[in-house]
Design a protein around this motif. Structure first.
Motif, PDB file in Angstrom:
ATOM      1  N   LEU A 146      70.001  18.406  63.130  1.00 32.87           N
ATOM      2  CA  LEU A 146      69.114  19.327  62.411  1.00 32.87           C
ATOM      3  C   LEU A 146      69.096  18.953  60.936  1.00 32.87           C
ATOM      4  N   GLN A 147      67.906  18.709  60.422  1.00 30.90           N
ATOM      5  CA  GLN A 147      67.791  18.304  59.026  1.00 30.90           C
ATOM      6  C   GLN A 147      66.985  19.346  58.260  1.00 30.90           C
ATOM      7  N   LEU A 148      67.688  19.991  57.311  1.00 30.60           N
ATOM      8  CA  LEU A 148      67.039  21.048  56.544  1.00 30.60           C
ATOM      9  C   LEU A 148      67.339  20.770  55.078  1.00 30.60           C
ATOM     10  N   ASP A 149      66.318  20.378  54.305  1.00 38.34           N
ATOM     11  CA  ASP A 149      66.574  19.896  52.948  1.00 38.34           C
ATOM     12  C   ASP A 149      67.012  20.979  51.986  1.00 38.34           C
ATOM     13  N   GLU A 150      66.258  22.066  51.941  1.00 36.76           N
ATOM     14  CA  GLU A 150      66.577  23.097  50.951  1.00 36.76           C
ATOM     15  C   GLU A 150      66.689  24.433  51.673  1.00 36.76           C
ATOM     16  N   PRO A 151      67.316  25.439  51.034  1.00 32.39           N
ATOM     17  CA  PRO A 151      67.372  26.736  51.697  1.00 32.39           C
ATOM     18  C   PRO A 151      65.951  27.249  51.927  1.00 32.39           C
ATOM     19  N   LEU A 152      65.740  27.846  53.088  1.00 27.88           N
ATOM     20  CA  LEU A 152      64.387  28.206  53.507  1.00 27.88           C
ATOM     21  C   LEU A 152      64.139  29.693  53.303  1.00 27.88           C
ATOM     22  N   SER A 153      62.987  30.030  52.705  1.00 25.23           N
ATOM     23  CA  SER A 153      62.654  31.460  52.557  1.00 25.23           C
ATOM     24  C   SER A 153      62.319  32.023  53.938  1.00 25.23           C
ATOM     25  N   PRO A 154      62.504  33.351  54.102  1.00 21.31           N
ATOM     26  CA  PRO A 154      62.153  33.935  55.389  1.00 21.31           C
ATOM     27  C   PRO A 154      60.645  33.854  55.639  1.00 21.31           C
ATOM     28  N   LEU A 155      60.318  33.820  56.913  1.00 24.35           N
ATOM     29  CA  LEU A 155      58.927  33.653  57.356  1.00 24.35           C
ATOM     30  C   LEU A 155      58.581  34.876  58.190  1.00 24.35           C
ATOM     31  N   LEU A 156      57.338  35.324  58.096  1.00 27.80           N
ATOM     32  CA  LEU A 156      56.966  36.464  58.934  1.00 27.80           C
ATOM     33  C   LEU A 156      56.583  35.926  60.319  1.00 27.80           C
ATOM     34  N   ALA A 157      57.392  36.295  61.323  1.00 32.22           N
ATOM     35  CA  ALA A 157      57.171  35.710  62.654  1.00 32.22           C
ATOM     36  C   ALA A 157      57.841  36.574  63.710  1.00 32.22           C
ATOM     37  N   ASP A 158      57.598  36.216  64.990  1.00 27.35           N
ATOM     38  CA  ASP A 158      58.289  36.893  66.088  1.00 27.35           C
ATOM     39  C   ASP A 158      59.462  36.005  66.498  1.00 27.35           C
ATOM     40  N   PRO A 159      60.715  36.398  66.155  1.00 29.71           N
ATOM     41  CA  PRO A 159      61.842  35.480  66.371  1.00 29.71           C
ATOM     42  C   PRO A 159      62.063  35.119  67.849  1.00 29.71           C
ATOM     43  N   GLN A 160      61.873  36.116  68.747  1.00 32.52           N
ATOM     44  CA  GLN A 160      62.089  35.809  70.165  1.00 32.52           C
ATOM     45  C   GLN A 160      61.087  34.781  70.687  1.00 32.52           C
ATOM     46  N   ARG A 161      59.834  34.971  70.262  1.00 36.14           N
ATOM     47  CA  ARG A 161      58.789  34.063  70.752  1.00 36.14           C
ATOM     48  C   ARG A 161      58.971  32.660  70.170  1.00 36.14           C
ATOM     49  N   LEU A 162      59.374  32.591  68.893  1.00 30.01           N
ATOM     50  CA  LEU A 162      59.601  31.257  68.323  1.00 30.01           C
ATOM     51  C   LEU A 162      60.784  30.584  69.010  1.00 30.01           C
ATOM     52  N   ALA A 163      61.807  31.377  69.330  1.00 31.69           N
ATOM     53  CA  ALA A 163      62.959  30.807  70.033  1.00 31.69           C
ATOM     54  C   ALA A 163      62.492  30.208  71.368  1.00 31.69           C
ATOM     55  N   GLN A 164      61.551  30.909  72.006  1.00 28.08           N
ATOM     56  CA  GLN A 164      61.018  30.421  73.282  1.00 28.08           C
ATOM     57  C   GLN A 164      60.336  29.044  73.101  1.00 28.08           C
ATOM     58  N   VAL A 165      59.607  28.902  71.977  1.00 28.48           N
ATOM     59  CA  VAL A 165      58.946  27.620  71.697  1.00 28.48           C
ATOM     60  C   VAL A 165      59.997  26.522  71.527  1.00 28.48           C
ATOM     61  N   PHE A 166      61.028  26.808  70.714  1.00 29.77           N
ATOM     62  CA  PHE A 166      62.031  25.776  70.448  1.00 29.77           C
ATOM     63  C   PHE A 166      62.801  25.425  71.728  1.00 29.77           C
ATOM     64  N   GLU A 167      63.084  26.443  72.535  1.00 32.40           N
ATOM     65  CA  GLU A 167      63.795  26.199  73.805  1.00 32.40           C
ATOM     66  C   GLU A 167      62.992  25.278  74.709  1.00 32.40           C
ATOM     67  N   ASN A 168      61.678  25.543  74.776  1.00 30.43           N
ATOM     68  CA  ASN A 168      60.814  24.697  75.603  1.00 30.43           C
ATOM     69  C   ASN A 168      60.847  23.258  75.144  1.00 30.43           C
ATOM     70  N   LEU A 169      60.771  23.061  73.804  1.00 32.96           N
ATOM     71  CA  LEU A 169      60.736  21.686  73.296  1.00 32.96           C
ATOM     72  C   LEU A 169      62.066  20.981  73.562  1.00 32.96           C
ATOM     73  N   LEU A 170      63.170  21.723  73.378  1.00 34.30           N
ATOM     74  CA  LEU A 170      64.479  21.094  73.629  1.00 34.30           C
ATOM     75  C   LEU A 170      64.664  20.806  75.114  1.00 34.30           C
TER      76      LEU A 170
END
Ligand code: ATP
Ligand code: MG
Length: 399
Positions: free
Chosen positions: A278-302
């Motif tokens: 995991l490569q994360l250059d700088e601290p990331l500001s929060p994003l307005l999103a649905d965390p469960q649904r995004l987790a589902q996207v990342f799980e699918n890709l992995l």
């Protein structure tokens, strides 16, 4: 019969020209302007209206109208011809309608000749010729008009049958796709079900005693396969609901790096061999999103990387700019051939020729795309066959 005629009253060159015009062109309407040019020297009329009989409602509809001659617009004749075409349809024969001999304006005195459009017993509509103020239609020219109506009726029937054939073809391919889908799905369900049934039956065998370690091992397999079935059902339901927009996103401030770290940890529990960078250059500001649904996207890709790029590490990068966040998921697997790259986001699409032992229903990326789009973001893929695949996701700070 005069020489040079195949049909009574119709010059031979007209027979051939009409055959050629109607025969070549798939839509008879396209041929009509040229047909009128050919016909007019032999059969004089001002206007022509063709009515089509709707086979379901039995209503007459105008499907072609042309004003070739004096004064009137084609639209105005449509109403005049309707009463006559109803008569023609009822009587299924040629009907002549002549105006009373008065000294009125020529344009108010239409002479009309109506003919049914029929092939055998099939009645398709009627065609009406109109002459304003005469001269009356000469009965010697009726065979010509009848010949024309037969030719037109055949062209209309041909076109209608061609439409019917293509409609049935579409319907058939829809049914075929449905059948393919159901058989793919049954196959997907049968595999975990087979494991569950097999290990349960084995554990229950009265003639064998299993030690605790073996029992736990078998129960673990049953547990995992039950999860797989659950996941399959969830994916199916999600994909149907996402497609019809029935899943509402639960937007809230989200720290993407922590969502990702959770997903990575969970995936590595199931696949300890998976190496994620995991490569994360700088601290990331929060994003307005649905965390469960995004987790589902990342799980699918992995999980795709595990399935289709086995043994390859997965590099994930997150960068951000004024508009939003850009994530990439990169593996060094076999890649995806160019011709399938757009299609992999379609529902149920799987690249043909991947190993049959790799299970899937082709729902994962479809679900990913729907979720990303519900965040007003984009997802796309880049791939070098033989070198690997990169999935890109762009998400705006606020959807
Ligand atoms: P499901 O996700 O529903 O279990 P699936 O994995 O087959 O099934 P998708 O996740 O939508 O479905 O993927 C569609 C297809 O894209 C896959 O069948 C595979 O052929 C191809 N694919 C996806 N990810 C990769 C990858 N990282 N490398 C190579 N091919 C991939
Ligand atoms: Mg998948």
């Amino acid at each position: 019969m005069p020489t040079g005629e195949l049909s009574p009253g119709v010059p031979i060159e007209v027979v051939f020209t009409l055959g050629r015009l109607f025969g070549q062109i798939s839509s008879w309407r396209q041929a009509m302007d040229e047909v009128i040019q050919v016909v007019r020297p032999h059969f004089v009329f001002d206007n022509l209206v063709v009515y089509w009989l709707d086979p379901d409602t039995l209503n007459l509809e105008v499907c072609y109208a042309r004003a070739t001659g004096r004064g009137k617009s084609a639209e105005a004749d449509v109403a005049w011809g309707e009463a006559l075409s109803n008569q023609v349809i009822e009587q299924r024969r040629l009907v002549l309608q002549e105006p009373p001999e008065t000294g009125e304006d020529r344009l108010q005195r239409p002479y009309m000749l109506g003919l049914p459009l029929q092939v055998g017993e099939t009645l398709l509509g009627a065609m009406i010729f109109i002459r304003f103020g005469g001269p009356p239609f000469d009965p010697n020219t009726f065979p010509f008009a009848e010949f024309l109506s037969q030719q037109l009726a055949q062209a209309i029937l041909r076109e209608r049958l061609a439409h019917e054939v293509s409609r049935l073809e579409i319907q058939y391919s829809g049914l075929q796709a449905q059948e393919d889908f159901i058989s793919a799905l049954s196959h997907e369900f049968r595999t975990p079900l087979g494991f569950i049934k097999g290990y349960t039956t084995t554990l229950l065998r009265p003639d064998t005693h299993w030690d605790t370690t073996t029992q736990r091992e078998f129960l673990n397999i049953i547990d995992q396969e039950t999860d797989r079935m659950q996941e399959l059902i969830d994916n199916l339901l999600d994909s149907a609901r996402l497609q019809t927009g029935r899943i509402k996103m639960n937007f809230q401030p989200v720290r993407l790096d922590s969502v990702l770290n959770d997903v990575i940890a969970r995936t590595q529990l199931r696949h300890p061999e998976l190496e994620v960078r995991l490569q994360l250059d700088e601290p990331l500001s929060p994003l307005l999103a649905d965390p469960q649904r995004l987790a589902q996207v990342f799980e699918n890709l992995l999980s795709n990387a595990v399935k289709y790029a086995p043994g390859s590490p997965v590099s994930i990068s997150i960068t951000s700019d004024a508009e939003g966040v850009h994530l990439t998921f990169e593996d060094r697997g076999p890649g995806i051939p160019e011709k399938y790259r757009q299609k992999i986001f379609e529902r149920f699409f799987r690249v043909p020729d991947v190993q049959p032992s790799v299970h899937g229903t082709g729902l994962g990326l479809f679900i990913c795309k729907q979720i990303v789009q519900a965040h007003q973001g984009q997802i796309w893929v880049e791939s070098q066959p033989g070198q690997g695949t990169v999935f890109h996701i762009r998400l705006p700070w606020t959807p």
